[in-house]
Scaffold this motif. Structure first.
Motif, PDB file in Angstrom:
ATOM      1  N   GLN A  66      10.389  -3.516  64.928  1.00  0.00           N
ATOM      2  CA  GLN A  66      10.644  -2.665  63.767  1.00  0.00           C
ATOM      3  C   GLN A  66      10.589  -3.489  62.484  1.00  0.00           C
ATOM      4  N   GLN A  67      11.225  -4.665  62.484  1.00  0.00           N
ATOM      5  CA  GLN A  67      11.202  -5.501  61.291  1.00  0.00           C
ATOM      6  C   GLN A  67       9.781  -5.983  60.992  1.00  0.00           C
ATOM      7  N   GLU A  68       9.078  -6.414  62.036  1.00  0.00           N
ATOM      8  CA  GLU A  68       7.707  -6.892  61.852  1.00  0.00           C
ATOM      9  C   GLU A  68       6.829  -5.785  61.285  1.00  0.00           C
ATOM     10  N   ASN A  69       6.934  -4.593  61.846  1.00  0.00           N
ATOM     11  CA  ASN A  69       6.123  -3.467  61.385  1.00  0.00           C
ATOM     12  C   ASN A  69       6.448  -3.083  59.948  1.00  0.00           C
ATOM     13  N   THR A  70       7.734  -3.130  59.587  1.00  0.00           N
ATOM     14  CA  THR A  70       8.150  -2.799  58.227  1.00  0.00           C
ATOM     15  C   THR A  70       7.534  -3.767  57.228  1.00  0.00           C
ATOM     16  N   PHE A  71       7.658  -5.072  57.496  1.00  0.00           N
ATOM     17  CA  PHE A  71       7.099  -6.079  56.592  1.00  0.00           C
ATOM     18  C   PHE A  71       5.582  -5.926  56.494  1.00  0.00           C
ATOM     19  N   LYS A  73       3.560  -3.451  57.183  1.00  0.00           N
ATOM     20  CA  LYS A  73       3.132  -2.192  56.567  1.00  0.00           C
ATOM     21  C   LYS A  73       3.258  -2.279  55.045  1.00  0.00           C
ATOM     22  N   LYS A  74       4.390  -2.785  54.567  1.00  0.00           N
ATOM     23  CA  LYS A  74       4.607  -2.868  53.117  1.00  0.00           C
ATOM     24  C   LYS A  74       3.673  -3.890  52.472  1.00  0.00           C
ATOM     25  N   ILE A  84      10.007  -5.606  48.624  1.00  0.00           N
ATOM     26  CA  ILE A  84      10.147  -5.734  50.086  1.00  0.00           C
ATOM     27  C   ILE A  84      11.385  -6.568  50.413  1.00  0.00           C
ATOM     28  N   ASP A  87      14.627  -4.673  49.662  1.00  0.00           N
ATOM     29  CA  ASP A  87      14.885  -3.647  50.678  1.00  0.00           C
ATOM     30  C   ASP A  87      15.507  -4.253  51.940  1.00  0.00           C
ATOM     31  N   VAL A  88      14.922  -5.351  52.423  1.00  0.00           N
ATOM     32  CA  VAL A  88      15.435  -5.941  53.664  1.00  0.00           C
ATOM     33  C   VAL A  88      16.797  -6.595  53.432  1.00  0.00           C
TER      34      VAL A  88
END
Length: 194
Positions: A66-71, A73-74, A84, A87-88
């Motif tokens: 989830q963290q990898e995909n969030t970073f 994607k953004k 980014i 947000d994290v």
């Protein structure tokens, strides 16, 4: 290929197991406990997972993905690196104050199991996975001239170990809400260009 109902059942098992692991740690949770909270029979639970270790490992993998995909994607959307990061770090700050949903104690217990030498390698692999995700963000921020040219490994270690340390301590003692706030502010000062 798992069907829709099977995926939903696995999600339900992980959701309830997460809460149990956060409350009791890893070692105190049994498959019987998970059957009770999910209302599944033992056979129904074992149809999806063979052990609490299997469930916990999948929960950890989901969190990392989830963290990898969030970073990623953004970053692919060319969003500002500062946005980014903010947000994290906001999520990290909230999680540091939320001892009820912290898996830190369970993570420690899971990776300290002596009879499973494989777990130490898993922990290191998770560390490297997280390192690569953060490296991508930090290098992106440097390239966009939003971040200072820092030693990303040192900054990553500061972020990850202070985050996990506060989460661990929050299970053992009350944490003043200014502690996470000050940690987050220092990380921003180190990374974000004035």
């Amino acid at each position: 290929m798992e069907n829709k109902r099977g995926k939903e059942t696995r999600q339900l098992i992980k959701k309830y197991s997460f809460a149990l692991f956060a409350e009791k740690g890893f070692k105190q949770v049994t498959m019987k406990d998970i059957c009770e909270v999910t209302k599944l029979s033992r056979g129904g639970l074992y149809c999806h997972y063979g052990s609490t270790q299997d469930i916990f490992k999948e929960i950890l993998n989901d969190m990392m993905s989830q963290q990898e995909n969030t970073f990623s994607k953004k970053i692919s959307q060319n969003l500002p690196a500062k946005e980014i990061l903010n947000d994290v770090l906001k999520i990290y700050e909230e999680e540091m104050l939320d001892s009820q949903s912290s898996l830190s104690l369970a993570i420690y217990e899971y990776f300290s199991i002596k009879e499973n030498a494989e777990t130490q390698n898993e922990l290191y692999m998770q560390y490297l996975w997280s390192l690569n995700v953060w490296k991508e963000l930090i290098e992106y921020g440097i390239k966009k001239d939003e971040f200072n040219n820092v030693d990303f490994l040192s900054v990553f270690n500061l972020i990850i170990f202070s985050y996990q340390g506060v989460r661990m301590y929050s299970k053992l003692m009350p944490i003043d809400e200014t502690i996470p706030k000050r940690i987050i502010e220092q990380i921003k000062k180190i990374l974000i260009k004035e």
